[in-house]
Design an enzyme around this catalytic site. Structure first.
Site, PDB file in Angstrom:
ATOM      1  N   PRO A  89       0.821  -1.221   0.000  1.00 34.08           N
ATOM      2  CA  PRO A  89       0.000   0.000   0.000  1.00 34.08           C
ATOM      3  C   PRO A  89       0.851   1.266   0.000  1.00 34.08           C
ATOM      4  O   PRO A  89       0.352   2.341  -0.332  1.00 34.08           O
ATOM      5  CB  PRO A  89      -0.816  -0.090   1.296  1.00 34.08           C
ATOM      6  CG  PRO A  89      -0.630  -1.463   1.830  1.00 34.08           C
ATOM      7  CD  PRO A  89       0.598  -2.045   1.208  1.00 34.08           C
ATOM      8  N   GLU A 116       1.367  -7.749   8.634  1.00 39.35           N
ATOM      9  CA  GLU A 116       1.500  -6.287   8.600  1.00 39.35           C
ATOM     10  C   GLU A 116       2.507  -5.832   7.550  1.00 39.35           C
ATOM     11  O   GLU A 116       2.548  -4.656   7.202  1.00 39.35           O
ATOM     12  CB  GLU A 116       1.877  -5.746   9.975  1.00 39.35           C
ATOM     13  CG  GLU A 116       0.717  -5.691  10.955  1.00 39.35           C
ATOM     14  CD  GLU A 116      -0.521  -5.017  10.365  1.00 39.35           C
ATOM     15  OE1 GLU A 116      -0.450  -3.813  10.071  1.00 39.35           O
ATOM     16  OE2 GLU A 116      -1.552  -5.700  10.210  1.00 39.35           O
ATOM     17  N   ARG A 154      -0.926  -9.173 -21.303  1.00 37.41           N
ATOM     18  CA  ARG A 154      -1.716  -8.675 -22.436  1.00 37.41           C
ATOM     19  C   ARG A 154      -0.857  -7.942 -23.459  1.00 37.41           C
ATOM     20  O   ARG A 154      -1.221  -7.862 -24.632  1.00 37.41           O
ATOM     21  CB  ARG A 154      -2.785  -7.688 -21.972  1.00 37.41           C
ATOM     22  CG  ARG A 154      -3.809  -8.228 -21.031  1.00 37.41           C
ATOM     23  CD  ARG A 154      -4.720  -7.101 -20.556  1.00 37.41           C
ATOM     24  NE  ARG A 154      -5.314  -6.397 -21.679  1.00 37.41           N
ATOM     25  CZ  ARG A 154      -6.318  -6.854 -22.404  1.00 37.41           C
ATOM     26  NH1 ARG A 154      -6.847  -8.006 -22.122  1.00 37.41           N
ATOM     27  NH2 ARG A 154      -6.781  -6.155 -23.407  1.00 37.41           N
ATOM     28  N   ASP A 169      -7.406  -0.465 -26.506  1.00 40.06           N
ATOM     29  CA  ASP A 169      -7.794  -0.368 -25.102  1.00 40.06           C
ATOM     30  C   ASP A 169      -7.882   1.075 -24.633  1.00 40.06           C
ATOM     31  O   ASP A 169      -7.133   1.933 -25.064  1.00 40.06           O
ATOM     32  CB  ASP A 169      -6.795  -1.102 -24.218  1.00 40.06           C
ATOM     33  CG  ASP A 169      -7.112  -2.585 -24.107  1.00 40.06           C
ATOM     34  OD1 ASP A 169      -8.145  -3.001 -24.663  1.00 40.06           O
ATOM     35  OD2 ASP A 169      -6.333  -3.303 -23.473  1.00 40.06           O
TER      36      ASP A 169
HETATM   37  C1  9D3 Z   1      -4.875  -3.134   8.342  1.00 40.16           C
HETATM   38  C2  9D3 Z   1      -3.409  -3.198   8.160  1.00 40.16           C
HETATM   39  N1  9D3 Z   1      -2.855  -1.861   7.937  1.00 40.16           N
HETATM   40  C3  9D3 Z   1      -2.524  -1.256   9.226  1.00 40.16           C
HETATM   41  C4  9D3 Z   1      -2.691   0.209   9.183  1.00 40.16           C
HETATM   42  C5  9D3 Z   1      -1.681  -1.857   7.077  1.00 40.16           C
HETATM   43  C6  9D3 Z   1      -1.697  -2.817   5.956  1.00 40.16           C
HETATM   44  C7  9D3 Z   1      -0.787  -3.841   5.929  1.00 40.16           C
HETATM   45  C8  9D3 Z   1      -0.806  -4.752   4.891  1.00 40.16           C
HETATM   46  C9  9D3 Z   1      -2.613  -2.704   4.919  1.00 40.16           C
HETATM   47  C10 9D3 Z   1      -2.630  -3.629   3.880  1.00 40.16           C
HETATM   48  C11 9D3 Z   1      -1.730  -4.650   3.871  1.00 40.16           C
HETATM   49  C12 9D3 Z   1      -1.736  -5.643   2.768  1.00 40.16           C
HETATM   50  N2  9D3 Z   1      -1.808  -5.027   1.445  1.00 40.16           N
HETATM   51  C13 9D3 Z   1      -0.973  -5.345   0.461  1.00 40.16           C
HETATM   52  O1  9D3 Z   1      -0.116  -6.188   0.633  1.00 40.16           O
HETATM   53  C14 9D3 Z   1      -1.078  -4.642  -0.810  1.00 40.16           C
HETATM   54  C15 9D3 Z   1      -1.969  -3.623  -1.255  1.00 40.16           C
HETATM   55  C16 9D3 Z   1      -3.079  -2.978  -0.634  1.00 40.16           C
HETATM   56  O2  9D3 Z   1      -3.482  -3.257   0.503  1.00 40.16           O
HETATM   57  N3  9D3 Z   1      -3.722  -1.998  -1.343  1.00 40.16           N
HETATM   58  C17 9D3 Z   1      -3.375  -1.661  -2.601  1.00 40.16           C
HETATM   59  N4  9D3 Z   1      -2.364  -2.232  -3.223  1.00 40.16           N
HETATM   60  C18 9D3 Z   1      -1.682  -3.206  -2.539  1.00 40.16           C
HETATM   61  S1  9D3 Z   1      -0.373  -4.031  -3.162  1.00 40.16           S
HETATM   62  C19 9D3 Z   1      -0.175  -4.928  -1.797  1.00 40.16           C
END
Ligand code: 9D3
Length: 249
Positions: A89, A116, A154, A169
């Site tokens: 994220p 996490e 793709r 696309d």
């Molecule tokens: C609820 C957990 N969060 C604490 C504030 C942090 C968190 C840790 C791990 C939020 C999401 C994740 C797992 N997400 C991914 O591995 C992930 C992801 C995403 O959550 N949103 C958009 N793209 C991606 S790419 C990998």
């Protein structure tokens, strides 16, 4: 293209890449997808891949050593150099421009986090770049990796049949526009009739109508994609006319 995915759920990747365009590309040898499980590189009876975070707090953190050994094995499986891309994220949002860039590589390694996240020292030492697939919360990186695998596959030469042509696309044009509406049989239905122009056989008029619909929809639904000042004179005219008809049909 070769893609190695480091994940605690390699079956997930295999499944998501078995069907449709991606599955066919793999059959055609255009995509060489491999899953690597850090648990297979973890030591001890328990094969631990995670532990509690220093400083306390909820959740677990993926350990350095199983990831290090797993990544080393993935790298050693092929001599081609590969960026290590961590799905997270905190990454840069994925765009079609980034997809095009990745699709041109001979190889890449995708790292999926669970819990996490991953020990920061592993990320600092081994990760080339971090990519997010959007502003929403997932449970791990696997869906992000599947998105990248799909989008880059793709674009491999020969992955799409003529009718699926990537050049058509949305987001692929010089000005990324949304797609026009599509219709099939029957021409008349209780929920509406197919626009006359699409049944006219006039190919120029049809192309014009589709372009206009794309412009109007992009203006209505995704104005962030539309730089009106960059439109050709012809497109400007089509859009202005569509706006006028939209206001007073
Ligand atoms: C609820 C957990 N969060 C604490 C504030 C942090 C968190 C840790 C791990 C939020 C999401 C994740 C797992 N997400 C991914 O591995 C992930 C992801 C995403 O959550 N949103 C958009 N793209 C991606 S790419 C990998």
């Amino acid at each position: 293209m070769r893609i190695d995915v480091i994940t605690l759920f390699p079956e997930f990747m295999a499944q998501s890449a078995a069907l449709g365009v991606v599955g066919r590309a793999a059959e055609r040898g255009l995509l060489d997808l491999h899953g690597w499980n850090p648990r297979d590189y973890a030591e001890g009876n328990y094969r631990r891949v995670d532990d509690r975070p220093f400083g306390g707090g909820p959740g677990m953190v993926m350990l350095i050593e199983p990831l290090r050994a797993c990544l080393a094995a993935a790298k050693a499986a092929d001599p081609a150099p590969a960026p290590v891309i961590y799905l997270s994220p905190q990454g840069k949002p994925l765009t079609q421009a980034k997809v095009r860039e990745l699709a041109a590589l001979p190889r890449m390694i995708l790292l999926c986090g669970r819990y996490e996240g991953v020990d920061e020292r592993f990320l600092a030492a081994e990760v080339t770049e971090e990519i997010s697939i959007g502003d929403y919360v997932l449970s791990g990186g696997e869906l992000g990796a599947a998105v990248i695998v799909d989008a880059v596959t793709r674009l491999q030469e020969g992955a799409l049949n003529d009718v699926e042509s990537a050049a058509q696309d949305s987001f692929e044009g010089p000005q990324g526009l949304l797609d026009c509406p599509h219709f099939s049989q029957p021409a008349h239905h209780e929920w509406g009739d197919v626009p006359d122009v699409l049944r006219s056989g006039n190919h120029a008029a049809i192309a014009n109508w589709r372009r206009q619909q794309s412009l109007l929809r992009t203006w209505l639904r995704r104005p962030d994609l539309l730089d009106e000042s960059a439109l050709s004179k012809a497109d400007r005219k089509l859009l202005d006319q569509a706006k006028a008809e939209h206001e007073s049909p």
